[in-house]
Design a protein around this motif. Sequence first.
Motif, mmCIF file in Angstrom:
data_model
loop_
_atom_site.group_PDB
_atom_site.id
_atom_site.type_symbol
_atom_site.label_atom_id
_atom_site.label_comp_id
_atom_site.label_asym_id
_atom_site.label_seq_id
_atom_site.Cartn_x
_atom_site.Cartn_y
_atom_site.Cartn_z
ATOM 1 N N ALA C 219 -19.921 -9.190 -2.914
ATOM 2 C CA ALA C 219 -20.410 -8.812 -4.239
ATOM 3 C C ALA C 219 -19.428 -7.824 -4.846
ATOM 4 N N PHE C 220 -18.673 -8.287 -5.838
ATOM 5 C CA PHE C 220 -17.736 -7.398 -6.511
ATOM 6 C C PHE C 220 -18.354 -6.926 -7.816
ATOM 7 N N ASP C 221 -18.380 -5.637 -7.996
ATOM 8 C CA ASP C 221 -18.944 -5.046 -9.205
ATOM 9 C C ASP C 221 -17.798 -4.762 -10.171
ATOM 10 N N LYS C 222 -17.718 -5.569 -11.226
ATOM 11 C CA LYS C 222 -16.598 -5.379 -12.161
ATOM 12 C C LYS C 222 -16.675 -4.038 -12.877
ATOM 13 N N GLY C 223 -17.863 -3.513 -13.031
ATOM 14 C CA GLY C 223 -18.022 -2.239 -13.723
ATOM 15 C C GLY C 223 -17.419 -1.070 -12.956
ATOM 16 N N THR C 224 -17.671 -1.034 -11.655
ATOM 17 C CA THR C 224 -17.192 0.091 -10.866
ATOM 18 C C THR C 224 -15.926 -0.224 -10.089
ATOM 19 N N GLY C 225 -15.616 -1.495 -9.956
ATOM 20 C CA GLY C 225 -14.462 -1.871 -9.151
ATOM 21 C C GLY C 225 -14.728 -1.829 -7.658
ATOM 22 N N LYS C 226 -16.013 -1.740 -7.291
ATOM 23 C CA LYS C 226 -16.343 -1.664 -5.871
ATOM 24 C C LYS C 226 -16.651 -3.051 -5.319
ATOM 25 N N LEU C 227 -16.100 -3.315 -4.162
ATOM 26 C CA LEU C 227 -16.345 -4.561 -3.454
ATOM 27 C C LEU C 227 -17.266 -4.271 -2.275
ATOM 28 N N THR C 228 -18.401 -4.942 -2.235
ATOM 29 C CA THR C 228 -19.323 -4.836 -1.103
ATOM 30 C C THR C 228 -19.404 -6.198 -0.440
ATOM 31 N N VAL C 229 -19.205 -6.221 0.853
ATOM 32 C CA VAL C 229 -19.290 -7.497 1.568
ATOM 33 C C VAL C 229 -20.198 -7.339 2.769
ATOM 34 N N TYR C 230 -21.252 -8.143 2.802
ATOM 35 C CA TYR C 230 -22.074 -8.258 4.002
ATOM 36 C C TYR C 230 -21.437 -9.359 4.830
ATOM 37 N N THR C 231 -21.197 -9.079 6.089
ATOM 38 C CA THR C 231 -20.518 -10.100 6.874
ATOM 39 C C THR C 231 -20.875 -10.011 8.338
ATOM 40 N N SER C 232 -21.006 -11.149 8.969
ATOM 41 C CA SER C 232 -21.342 -11.219 10.386
ATOM 42 C C SER C 232 -20.087 -10.926 11.214
ATOM 43 N N SER C 233 -19.638 -9.693 11.137
ATOM 44 C CA SER C 233 -18.390 -9.322 11.806
ATOM 45 C C SER C 233 -18.630 -8.270 12.871
ATOM 46 N N GLN C 234 -17.820 -8.276 13.889
ATOM 47 C CA GLN C 234 -17.887 -7.243 14.932
ATOM 48 C C GLN C 234 -17.081 -6.000 14.535
ATOM 49 N N CYS C 235 -16.194 -6.134 13.544
ATOM 50 C CA CYS C 235 -15.216 -5.071 13.241
ATOM 51 C C CYS C 235 -15.179 -4.762 11.746
ATOM 52 N N PRO C 236 -16.217 -4.130 11.225
ATOM 53 C CA PRO C 236 -16.259 -3.883 9.776
ATOM 54 C C PRO C 236 -15.043 -3.115 9.240
ATOM 55 N N HIS C 237 -14.546 -2.129 9.977
ATOM 56 C CA HIS C 237 -13.414 -1.364 9.443
ATOM 57 C C HIS C 237 -12.153 -2.205 9.358
ATOM 58 N N MET C 238 -11.938 -3.065 10.342
ATOM 59 C CA MET C 238 -10.759 -3.929 10.274
ATOM 60 C C MET C 238 -10.882 -4.875 9.077
ATOM 61 N N ILE C 239 -12.069 -5.394 8.872
ATOM 62 C CA ILE C 239 -12.304 -6.290 7.742
ATOM 63 C C ILE C 239 -12.110 -5.549 6.429
#
Lengths: 162, 293, 799
Positions: C219-239
């Motif tokens: 979910a990219f918010d064009k207003g704030t420029g923030k990208l939020t991604v929910y993801t089935s990942s073991q390594c959120p920081h690497m992603i």
Amino acid sequence: MSDEEHLPISLTVNGERVTRMVPVRQHLVDFLRTDLGLTGSHLGCEHGVCGACSVRVDGAVVRGCLMLAVQADGTEVVTIEGLAESGEIADLQEGFVARNALQCGFCTPGMLMTAAELLAAGAPATREEIRTHLSGNYCRCTGFHAIVDAVETTLAARLKKS
Amino acid sequence: MKPRKFSYVRAGSVAEVLELLDRYGEDARVLAGGQSLMPTLNMRLSEPKVLIDINRIEALKGISVRDGPVRIGTVTRHAEVMRSAIVAEHLPLITEAMPHVAHVAVRNRGTFGGSIALADPAAEMPACALALGARLVLESVGGRRSIAADDYFKGLYDTERRPDELLVEALIPVPKPNTVSVFMELARRHGDFAIAGVAFQLQMEGDVVADGRLVYFGSEEKPTLAKGALAAIKGRPLGESSAEAAAAALDGDLAPISSAQGSAKMRLHLQRVLTRRALAVARERASGRAKAA
Amino acid sequence: MSNTMSDNVLRPDLDRPNSYVGRSLSRAGATRAVAGRGRYTDDITLPRMLHAAFVRSPHAHARIVSIDTAEARQQPGVALIMTGAELAKRVTGPWVGTLTCFPGMKSAPQYPMAVDRTCWVGEPVLLVVAATRAQAEDAAERIAVEWEELPAVADKKRALDPGTPAIHAELGDNLAYRKTIDNGDAEAAFASADRVVEDTFEFGRHTAVSLEPRGVLAAFDKGTGKLTVYTSSQCPHMIQYLYARTLGVPDHMVQIVAPDVGGSFGLKIHSYGDEIAAVAASIQLGRPVKFIADRIESFVSDIHARETSAKARMAISKSGEILAFDIDVLSGAGAYSQYPRTSVLEGTQILNVTGGPYRHKHHRARATVVFQNKPPSSQYRAVGHPIGNTIGEHLVDLAARALGLDAIEIRRRNVFPDDAYPATTASGITIKDMSHQRCIDVLVERMGYAELRREQAALREKGIHRGIGIACFIKSCAPGPHGYYGMGGAPIALQDACTIKLEPNGGIICAVGVTEQGQGTETVMGQIAATALGVPMSSIRVISGDTDAVPYGGGTYGSRAVAIGGEAVYQAARDLKGEILSIAGTLLQAEPGVLDIVDGAVVDRAGGARRITLAEIGRIGHFQLAELPRGSQPTLSHTRRFHLADDLYIFTNGIHGAYVEIDVDTGFVRLLKHWVVEDCGRIINPQLADEQVRGGCVQGLGGALYEHCLYDEAGQLTNGTMADYLVPMAAEMPDIEVAHVLTLSSVSELGAKGVGESGTGAAPAAVMNAVNDALSSFGARVTTQPMTPEVILTALGKV
């Protein structure tokens, strides 16, 4: 044909009467998950092999991914949420938690739904028979041993009580 | 994997189904239990214009026996067949085969007729139908006909049924009292399709084989009635020597195919192993019955 | 549990009466899951969310001649169609999956979707975004791609033949990497040895088949420029790092949230082009885009693993002393080296761990990693160990048979003694804190080994063929910064971190950089924190998986969560305890040293009288600073990181026992029972540790007997469905008995090592040894996995 055909369905889900228009190609689990927000039933393969989608329709456990939502018209559907709320398998759920018969939890609703049918039969079962009964439910995390333990313990306790 | 769009009809009667099949022919698919059809739709392997759901047609359901063959309606769930006292009494071959049919959830929804109509070469019910000499009853707007199982299964997913016909029921003759049946299969995991399997029905006179039907499945494109294997044991007592002869005769009866689950050579070998084992069980059951009688 | 010798004192603060360390508490996450209240990526919906599907390559190697999307664009519900070329313009790239610590390694530049050429069946080529997944698939089907097929390299054994074309012309050939280890004088050792045993091996290609497939909801918010991604990942920081770098959103504007994850096993530590494409679509559209891989596409787009051919020999003296190993390994990496962890680790780990339990001095090992037109392979549970342990343990059994030695006896003669540490293996690994001898003793007792041998012999007389298989192992866990990723320049954290805070009510929030996939990470971290602090478990909430809420960490992989993440928790909790006691001391006018925290309250160490609750400390520390001396600035929040100071890994050890029965007429193997005895150092939650071993075992057994990605010569996967790729199911798997030996790790205060992969690493070795033990009566043996009935019947000469 470019139009998406829809039909009305009316069914009971977890004891609640539900009426909706559904695309005829939508399967039952997609209907439960997206239209009713019942996300406890999961999709692992959509070819009827893994068992993650197992739900109860008119009293019997079925592969929810192999049934169209339109086919559920007039039926009684029970999902893991309904099963949990009814208390029918409270002992099995507690047994699963105590024995850690689940890790990621993705197979768990289907596993409980299927095991519930074995418990409801009210007959003793060996570990081998429990394994055979659960042979259509894929779990990648536990290796099945803990699940068999939990079902065996719960079954024994129920038979002792009755 | 979501299916392509199709039109759906929840048929209320056999007549309605036949009318639709007459109109749409190959553009229609009949939806019974859906345990085989739905995966192919989900994977977009088939593209029916119309799906005709026959699950609500009461006339197509049920198991009965009355002065004649056992009748199993096409929309009878495997689970019902598995629990049926009529089937257990008269067609123990089917009861013995049922635990091998997939898994609990699939048997709760999948149907006897659906399995016969699909004719998967590794499926248990077509093999049993052939071993039991069933007659498959087909209806169309043009009329009704019944086909012997021997003539029904033609090839890979290929049966005698025409696109405008509906399989309505199976009529399975009740075996004579001197009949012994054995079902065995080999599958990599419980509930998987068989990589080799046998469904035997033998008429016994004492420990001598008077007649029989030896069906092999899971190794070729369709279930096969093994004439050579039968000839090898007919008129002989069941024992290691006749079993060996039957196993050897398979060279003429079977031409197994190779697949991911095993080579043709291995399948032929496994069918020989099953031949010996199933005939040994048949012998035990025949003598058990003789003792009981 | 039993200790090994010397320096193994259980720390007083961990061994106290109200310590949670060593207790089998149940998991809060389990209670949610059994009620169907798990929250996986596909369970999350956002307003105006769209769905992604892909056109994937039907060819193993082909040039894209033309693409026609006109009809697809007209389909109902379509919001966006993007080609690989269009995506390439929106990302920085390409990726190149090499690490500087692998000198000479090469890999071709890779874009998230194929731009002008596709290199494996299943590679994403076009993205379609539509209102529903069904509509996206409808549109995808109407995209016409014209292909020019190119020669496909499927067989890794032919990949380096002079006549075989290079898949990536700019690389010159299909060699990804070659590594050699040559320690001691193997040549001389083999020349002078009394006996040499040797064999060749084949290991099939596997895929993880996590029940929850991969998925992202971006979910990219064009207003704030923030990208939020929910993801089935073991390594959120690497992603977070990868998405930021690749998609041009600054790191600090990217939030990655791993919700409940439905199984991972290493599959989900990697980056995937299709996921990048879905995220890019969200950025372009300014709307949430969800991509959940379905099972069919998972089979051809998840990372694969294990495809290896090997030749190996072992030199041994007539008294049964192992002298040398010599192994040659060919590893099939797929079309690209996976970015950023590479596809060479499986092959190279085999060189390190084969023969790892033993004291031989000479070790020569070569790994050749080659490209093929197949999905990229990379790290998957127990990386390389299932293969290395199988090779080593098979050769040990061959030698035992050749010398007439029992399988246990030959191992007793050759393992490192329990007092030998620290030591260095012949392959050059530093090993510490191990217990091979004690593990053998416990296994022999638990298996009832002698009785099993008697039973085996008696049943053989009756024509029933059972086999007993033993496999000693070492397992690399918890990599440190001096290892591959750190030294190689990968953007992967080798430390981990914990921020622990006291809330006004006395409750504790413990935010960790390691992640939960159901193994119990959060519970175990809570147990450590509660014990170190002196509070009840009910007072602690552990937060993981959200880059906005936790300190920078590496996630969970490589059996690192407790060893690295748990140590950070332990130290941070102790720091917080120190501050709490300091504040309490001020308030009570006592030396902090005479105080302790028990059950959520500050008490007198001597006598145990309750003096002041943590709720009081929280109230004063947050709201009533005037009650503290002027200049006090309590933080009541502490962050600690931990990493291995010197070592590349923490190594663990153990031993497996397998008992099988073979139907020699059908080739079917029945798994009667399995045992594991292993040493993972301090165990926080015994039930969770045991369950990791059990689940890992079955995953290994699946690979040894059933699982195999079957490719034809054209590079087509021929069994890519759940019906045809055989994963282990309940009816075929055995009960598994687990026991532990305790040797604390000397590199941390907690002394925990790792346990998540020990089952997978050596179960295949044990079961193959068991099968061969049974087949030895017939003079037959198998060295191919999976050991299908066909493989066994062929070995027996029956087909």
